[in-house]
Design a protein around this motif. Structure first.
Motif, PDB file in Angstrom:
ATOM      1  N   HIS A 146       0.409  -1.126  -0.053  1.00  0.00           N
ATOM      2  CA  HIS A 146       0.465   0.145  -0.327  1.00  0.00           C
ATOM      3  C   HIS A 146       0.732   1.128   0.122  1.00  0.00           C
ATOM      4  O   HIS A 146       0.514   2.101  -0.678  1.00  0.00           O
ATOM      5  CB  HIS A 146      -1.165  -0.251   1.349  1.00  0.00           C
ATOM      6  CG  HIS A 146      -1.572   1.176   1.397  1.00  0.00           C
ATOM      7  ND1 HIS A 146      -2.506   1.851   0.904  1.00  0.00           N
ATOM      8  CD2 HIS A 146      -1.524   1.938   2.482  1.00  0.00           C
ATOM      9  CE1 HIS A 146      -2.848   2.839   1.287  1.00  0.00           C
ATOM     10  NE2 HIS A 146      -2.346   2.640   2.173  1.00  0.00           N
ATOM     11  N   GLN A 177      -0.644  -7.628  -2.063  1.00  0.00           N
ATOM     12  CA  GLN A 177      -1.727  -6.739  -2.071  1.00  0.00           C
ATOM     13  C   GLN A 177      -1.993  -5.806  -1.682  1.00  0.00           C
ATOM     14  O   GLN A 177      -0.637  -4.719  -1.742  1.00  0.00           O
ATOM     15  CB  GLN A 177      -2.111  -7.169  -0.103  1.00  0.00           C
ATOM     16  CG  GLN A 177      -3.787  -7.035   0.171  1.00  0.00           C
ATOM     17  CD  GLN A 177      -3.738  -6.773   1.242  1.00  0.00           C
ATOM     18  OE1 GLN A 177      -3.111  -8.514   2.289  1.00  0.00           O
ATOM     19  NE2 GLN A 177      -4.386  -5.907   2.251  1.00  0.00           N
ATOM     20  N   ASN A 179      -4.678  -2.303  -3.589  1.00  0.00           N
ATOM     21  CA  ASN A 179      -6.283  -2.072  -3.291  1.00  0.00           C
ATOM     22  C   ASN A 179      -6.580  -1.338  -5.384  1.00  0.00           C
ATOM     23  O   ASN A 179      -5.249  -1.347  -6.323  1.00  0.00           O
ATOM     24  CB  ASN A 179      -6.850  -0.957  -2.299  1.00  0.00           C
ATOM     25  CG  ASN A 179      -5.715   0.835  -2.983  1.00  0.00           C
ATOM     26  OD1 ASN A 179      -5.428   1.017  -3.827  1.00  0.00           O
ATOM     27  ND2 ASN A 179      -5.808   1.318  -1.995  1.00  0.00           N
ATOM     28  N   GLU A 180      -7.553  -1.008  -5.384  1.00  0.00           N
ATOM     29  CA  GLU A 180      -7.713  -1.203  -6.964  1.00  0.00           C
ATOM     30  C   GLU A 180      -7.406  -0.048  -7.450  1.00  0.00           C
ATOM     31  O   GLU A 180      -7.290   0.273  -8.852  1.00  0.00           O
ATOM     32  CB  GLU A 180      -9.326  -0.570  -7.044  1.00  0.00           C
ATOM     33  CG  GLU A 180      -9.947  -1.093  -8.437  1.00  0.00           C
ATOM     34  CD  GLU A 180     -12.022  -1.085  -8.092  1.00  0.00           C
ATOM     35  OE1 GLU A 180     -12.230  -1.394  -9.321  1.00  0.00           O
ATOM     36  OE2 GLU A 180     -11.973  -0.825  -7.076  1.00  0.00           O
ATOM     37  N   THR A 208      -7.498  -5.491  -3.024  1.00  0.00           N
ATOM     38  CA  THR A 208      -9.301  -5.401  -2.379  1.00  0.00           C
ATOM     39  C   THR A 208      -9.669  -4.051  -3.341  1.00  0.00           C
ATOM     40  O   THR A 208      -9.522  -3.458  -3.876  1.00  0.00           O
ATOM     41  CB  THR A 208      -8.542  -4.912  -0.968  1.00  0.00           C
ATOM     42  OG1 THR A 208      -7.553  -3.766  -1.192  1.00  0.00           O
ATOM     43  CG2 THR A 208      -7.798  -6.073   0.115  1.00  0.00           C
ATOM     44  N   ALA A 214     -12.996  -8.775  -2.929  1.00  0.00           N
ATOM     45  CA  ALA A 214     -11.571  -8.283  -3.498  1.00  0.00           C
ATOM     46  C   ALA A 214     -11.940  -9.365  -4.255  1.00  0.00           C
ATOM     47  O   ALA A 214     -12.117 -10.080  -4.741  1.00  0.00           O
ATOM     48  CB  ALA A 214     -10.639  -9.153  -2.225  1.00  0.00           C
ATOM     49  N   GLY A 256      -7.558  -2.661   5.105  1.00  0.00           N
ATOM     50  CA  GLY A 256      -6.381  -3.561   4.351  1.00  0.00           C
ATOM     51  C   GLY A 256      -5.410  -4.646   5.431  1.00  0.00           C
ATOM     52  O   GLY A 256      -5.561  -5.236   5.241  1.00  0.00           O
TER      53      GLY A 256
END
Length: 307
Positions: A146, A177, A179-180, A208, A214, A256
Motif C-alpha cells: 500500500h 496485496q 487496492n484497486e 482489495t 476482493a 486493509g
C-alpha cells in the motif's frame, strides 16, 4: 508502528488517537493464526512511544518472547487522517523511524517460517534490502505494498504515485496485496498487470475492492509453502470474492491491514485461496464496526472486549 490521529466527517475537533497500521494486522493475526503458531514482531518504534508500544505488544498472547522489537531515538511515525466521508480521506505523515538495513534484519529472519511485510510508512525497507530478503529467506513472503505507492510532500501529506521499479519490487514476494486505485498506478489493465506480476514470481496477487470484496489472480494450483518456477505456470485463474452485505461502517481505518493479516493466517492454515479470502473479507467487515486496534482481536473473534 504508527500512531493515528483521526478526524471524522470533516469535524475539526475531538479527534480519535490510537495505534494504527501494523497494530491492526497484529490484532488480526492474534485473532486468526492457528493455535500452534507464534507472532514474531519485527518492529522499530520511536523512543517517545516505546512504552505504549510495549504495552500493546504484551497484550498479544501469541506473541513470541523473542526480543525483536527495536527502540530507536527518532520520534515515532505518526499519521493524521481527515475523513471527508466513510471512504475518502487525506493523510499526513510525520516522524523519523529509520528503515531496516540488511545487517539489522538478516539475523532476525533466520528462524522464521513465513514473513508478512506491511508497508505502513513505505520506508520500512528499500528495494535492495527487499531483494536481499528474497534471496536469503526460503519461506513464503507476503507483502501489502500500500504505502509504497504513496509519496510524501514537504508538509507530510501523502499523495498517490506510480511505483518506481515496480516489477523488481513484485519479484521480491510470493503474495502481493494492493487496492484497486493502487493497481491502476501499476497499469491500465488488471489482467495485464496480473500476468506481469506472475511472470516475476508472484504466485498470488490480491486486489482489495472495499465494500465489493476482493479479486485474486493466481496460476493454480496455489499452496503457500510450495514455490514453483515461472516455467511451471498454468493459465491465470481469477475471481471476485464479494464482501459480506449490510455492514455498518463505523471506522474503515485498518481494513486493509486486517484483511491481509487474516489472509496470511488462513493461507498458513492451508486454506484454499477462495475460502481464505472469504474469511479475510469477513474480518475486514468486522473491523469497520470497531474503533481502533487496541483489543480488536476480541471483537474479530466475536468475544466480549475487555474495558
Amino acid at each position: 508502528m504508527v500512531w493515528d490521529t483521526i478526524y471524522r466527517d470533516g469535524t475539526p475537533t475531538r479527534p480519535v488517537e490510537e495505534w494504527g497500521g501494523i497494530a491492526y494486522a497484529l490484532a488480526a493475526l492474534e485473532a486468526s493464526l492457528p493455535h500452534d503458531w507464534e507472532i514474531v514482531p519485527l518492529i522499530k518504534v520511536g523512543r517517545d512511544l516505546s512504552r505504549q508500544a510495549n504495552d500493546f505488544l504484551h497484550a498479544l498472547s501469541k506473541r513470541t518472547g523473542a526480543a525483536r522489537f527495536v527502540e530507536v531515538p527518532q520520534p515515532n511515525n505518526r499519521v493524521t487522517l481527515h475523513y471527508a466521508d466513510a471512504v475518502r480521506r487525506t493523510e499526513r505523515l510525520t516522524g523519523g523511524v529509520p528503515p531496516w538495513s540488511w545487517a539489522e534484519l538478516g539475523p532476525m529472519v533466520r528462524d522464521l517460517d513465513v514473513i508478512y511485510v506491511n508497508f505502513i510508512s513505505g520506508f520500512e525497507l528499500d528495494l535492495e534490502v527487499a531483494q536481499q530478503l528474497r534471496h536469503a529467506f526460503a519461506g513464503p513472503l507476503y507483502a501489502d505494498i500500500h504505502s509504497l505507492l504513496l509519496a510524501v510532500e514537504c508538509d507530510g501529506t501523502r499523495t498517490p504515485r506510480p511505483l518506481p521499479r515496480a516489477w523488481e519490487w513484485f519479484a521480491c514476494f510470493d503474495v502481493v496485496q494492493l487496492n484497486e486505485e493502487e493497481l491502476a498506478l501499476i497499469g491500465d489493465d488488471p489482467m495485464t498487470v496480473a500476468a506481469a506480476a506472475l511472470t516475476q514470481g508472484v504466485r498470488l496477487l490480491v486486489v482489495t475492492l472495499g465494500e465489493r470484496g476482493a479479486v485474486y489472480f493466481t496460476s493454480p494450483p496455489f499452496q503457500l509453502f510450495e514455490r514453483r518456477s515461472a516455467s511451471d505456470a498454468n493459465p491465470i485463474r481469477t475471481a471476485r470474492i464479494p464482501a459480506e452485505a449490510d455492514v455498518e461502517v463505523r471506522d474503515p481505518t485498518g481494513c486493509g491491514d486486517v484483511f491481509g493479516a487474516t489472509l496470511v493466517a488462513e493461507l498458513i492454515a492451508n486454506s484454499d485461496v477462495e475460502p481464505a479470502l472469504r474469511r479475510a473479507n469477513r474480518f475486514a467487515g468486522r473491523n469497520v464496526q470497531y474503533h481502533g486496534a487496541t483489543n480488536l482481536q476480541y471483537h474479530l473473534r466475536g468475544e466480549i472486549v475487555p474495558q
